[in-house]
Design a protein around this motif. Structure first.
Motif, short mmCIF file in Angstrom:
data_model
loop_
_atom_site.label_atom_id
_atom_site.label_comp_id
_atom_site.label_asym_id
_atom_site.label_seq_id
_atom_site.Cartn_x
_atom_site.Cartn_y
_atom_site.Cartn_z
N LYS A 98 18.16 -2.70 -4.48
CA LYS A 98 19.39 -2.37 -3.50
C LYS A 98 19.77 -3.93 -2.94
N ASN A 99 19.23 -4.96 -3.45
CA ASN A 99 19.85 -6.33 -3.19
C ASN A 99 19.65 -6.49 -1.73
N LEU A 100 18.48 -6.02 -1.09
CA LEU A 100 18.39 -6.52 0.49
C LEU A 100 17.83 -7.87 0.53
N VAL A 101 17.54 -8.60 -0.45
CA VAL A 101 17.09 -10.10 -0.50
C VAL A 101 17.60 -10.61 -1.55
N PRO A 102 17.89 -11.86 -1.54
CA PRO A 102 18.41 -12.62 -2.84
C PRO A 102 17.14 -12.78 -3.88
N LYS A 103 17.74 -12.64 -5.15
CA LYS A 103 16.83 -12.91 -6.37
C LYS A 103 15.90 -13.66 -6.19
N GLU A 104 16.14 -14.93 -5.82
CA GLU A 104 15.11 -16.01 -5.74
C GLU A 104 14.01 -15.50 -4.73
N THR A 105 14.38 -14.84 -3.95
CA THR A 105 13.28 -14.18 -2.87
C THR A 105 12.37 -13.52 -3.56
N TRP A 106 13.01 -12.24 -3.80
CA TRP A 106 11.92 -11.21 -4.73
C TRP A 106 11.36 -11.64 -5.90
N GLN A 107 11.75 -12.75 -6.53
CA GLN A 107 11.13 -13.22 -7.59
C GLN A 107 9.96 -14.12 -7.51
N GLY A 108 9.71 -14.66 -6.33
CA GLY A 108 8.90 -15.43 -5.80
C GLY A 108 7.55 -14.52 -5.08
N ARG A 109 7.92 -13.08 -4.84
CA ARG A 109 7.00 -12.38 -4.21
C ARG A 109 5.96 -11.96 -5.35
N TYR A 110 6.19 -11.92 -6.36
CA TYR A 110 5.13 -11.38 -7.58
C TYR A 110 3.66 -12.18 -7.06
N ASP A 111 4.00 -13.45 -7.43
CA ASP A 111 2.68 -14.53 -7.07
C ASP A 111 2.23 -14.18 -5.50
N GLN A 112 3.09 -14.19 -4.68
CA GLN A 112 2.56 -14.03 -3.39
C GLN A 112 1.98 -12.71 -3.18
N ILE A 113 2.26 -11.67 -3.63
CA ILE A 113 1.50 -10.38 -3.64
C ILE A 113 0.17 -10.65 -4.38
N ASN A 114 0.04 -11.43 -5.64
CA ASN A 114 -1.15 -11.47 -6.07
C ASN A 114 -2.05 -12.30 -5.41
N GLN A 115 -1.42 -13.37 -4.79
CA GLN A 115 -2.49 -14.23 -3.91
C GLN A 115 -3.01 -13.28 -2.81
N PHE A 116 -2.14 -12.61 -2.16
CA PHE A 116 -2.39 -11.47 -1.12
C PHE A 116 -3.63 -10.86 -1.44
N GLU A 117 -3.58 -9.87 -2.63
CA GLU A 117 -4.35 -9.07 -3.15
C GLU A 117 -5.71 -9.92 -3.45
N ASP A 118 -5.60 -11.10 -4.10
CA ASP A 118 -6.66 -11.88 -4.03
C ASP A 118 -7.51 -12.22 -2.96
N LEU A 119 -6.87 -12.43 -2.06
CA LEU A 119 -7.72 -12.70 -0.78
C LEU A 119 -8.43 -11.47 -0.21
N LEU A 120 -7.52 -10.31 -0.45
CA LEU A 120 -8.12 -9.12 0.11
C LEU A 120 -9.34 -9.03 -0.45
N SER A 121 -9.29 -8.86 -1.87
CA SER A 121 -10.60 -8.60 -2.64
C SER A 121 -11.75 -9.57 -2.65
N ARG A 122 -11.27 -10.77 -2.25
CA ARG A 122 -12.56 -11.68 -1.95
C ARG A 122 -13.06 -11.56 -0.66
N SER A 123 -12.48 -10.80 0.07
CA SER A 123 -12.80 -10.53 1.37
C SER A 123 -13.55 -9.15 1.42
N GLY A 124 -13.91 -8.55 0.39
CA GLY A 124 -14.57 -7.29 0.41
C GLY A 124 -13.81 -6.04 0.01
N THR A 125 -12.57 -6.16 -0.13
CA THR A 125 -11.68 -4.94 -0.19
C THR A 125 -11.39 -4.96 -1.59
N VAL A 126 -11.84 -3.62 -1.91
CA VAL A 126 -11.65 -2.91 -3.26
C VAL A 126 -10.24 -2.43 -3.36
N ILE A 127 -9.38 -2.95 -4.48
CA ILE A 127 -7.92 -2.31 -4.32
C ILE A 127 -7.84 -1.56 -5.63
#
Ligand code: AMP
Ligand code: MG
Length: 270
Positions: A137-166
């Protein structure tokens, strides 16, 4: 076209991902009767595992449910977790962000709801909306959502290293199936509350959502937080697939009840 007898649940890592290779109507050789019989035992097994997860306190479990409108997120929760009691298991629903939430980074509202050790949390929609609805829905600019995949992977990596099974489940339905389910929401008074006229505009964006789902799965299907592409046209098969995947993952954790306090053996309660 899909090979209906060897459809993987977790797509191979690092390959181009195409949803057309996955049949939403696939049912793995099950029929309704077999699935409905099996799910009864799977629900009980899931409850047993949740009980020991809670006692063990070494891990938490984050379940992420995504899928287009009517894909069956609510129905999955009601069915798969029917035997799991509310002690140590909860659902977080994520809708349109509030002003407060929009005033923070996009992961803020999700991070607060992640499960603590011993607990299960089901994300009914999730941080992936930041690369789904916000992209489509173009709620954020393309550059913004494009950067989010890496940010999500890092977030999930942090959680999983902290004992969270995803465990992430994409509920894959066909466009025909969505038509039937939307029509049912219009025709059945008990389901009217689930329907908004705007859902028909969303349906027109089907192709854009497919592109966004494909990128989400291709870019964020990691070893520690895999995407499961669940054939979801048949609700009874969907539930079996998800329950089995969760059971298999939890069994691999080798969960244990904590040992008894020393010296309690043989104690008699007066
Ligand atoms: P439902 O899941 O049917 O209760 O609907 C929740 C609504 O919230 C859906 O229309 C989503 O598209 C919308 N939503 C969820 N997350 C976001 C987000 N990050 N930005 C905008 N809309 C969202
Ligand atoms: Mg909805």
């Amino acid at each position: 076209m899909p090979n209906n007898h060897s459809q993987p649940l977790v797509p191979p890592h690092g390959k181009k991902f195409d949803l057309d290779d996955y049949a939403p109507g696939y049912s793995g050789g099950y029929d309704r009767a077999r699935a409905e019989a099996e799910i009864v035992a799977l629900r009980i097994r899931l409850n047993d595992l949740q009980d020991v997860l809670y006692a063990d306190r070494r891990f938490s479990l984050l379940i992420v449910l995504q899928g287009i409108d009517t894909a069956g997120k609510d129905g999955t929760i009601k069915s798969v977790f029917q035997q799991v009691g509310p002690l140590g298991c909860s659902v977080s629903n994520f809708g349109v962000p509030t002003d407060e939430e929009l005033g923070h980074d996009f992961l803020w509202r999700y991070h607060q709801r992640t499960p603590k050790k011993g607990s299960v949390v089901i994300f009914n929609r999730s941080h992936y909306e930041a690369v789904l609805v916000e992209r489509v829905k173009n709620l954020v600019p393309k550059e913004t959502w494009q950067g989010r995949y890496d940010q999500i992977n890092q977030f999930e990596d942090l959680l999983s290293r902290s004992g969270t099974v995803i465990m992430k489940f994409f509920l894959h339905i066909s466009k025909d199936e969505q038509r039937e389910r939307l029509q049912e929401r219009i025709d059945n008074p008990k389901k009217n509350w689930k329907f908004r006229v705007g859902d028909l505009d969303e349906r027109k964006l089907w192709g854009d959502y497919e592109d966004a789902f494909e990128d989400m799965i291709a870019k964020c299907n990691t070893a520690s937080a895999p995407w499961h592409v669940v054939p979801a046209d048949r609700k009874w098969y969907r539930d079996v697939v998800i329950a089995q995947a969760l059971i298999e993952r939890l069994e691999a954790l080798d969960l244990r009840y904590p040992p008894a306090e020393p010296g309690i053996k043989g104690l008699k309660v007066e």
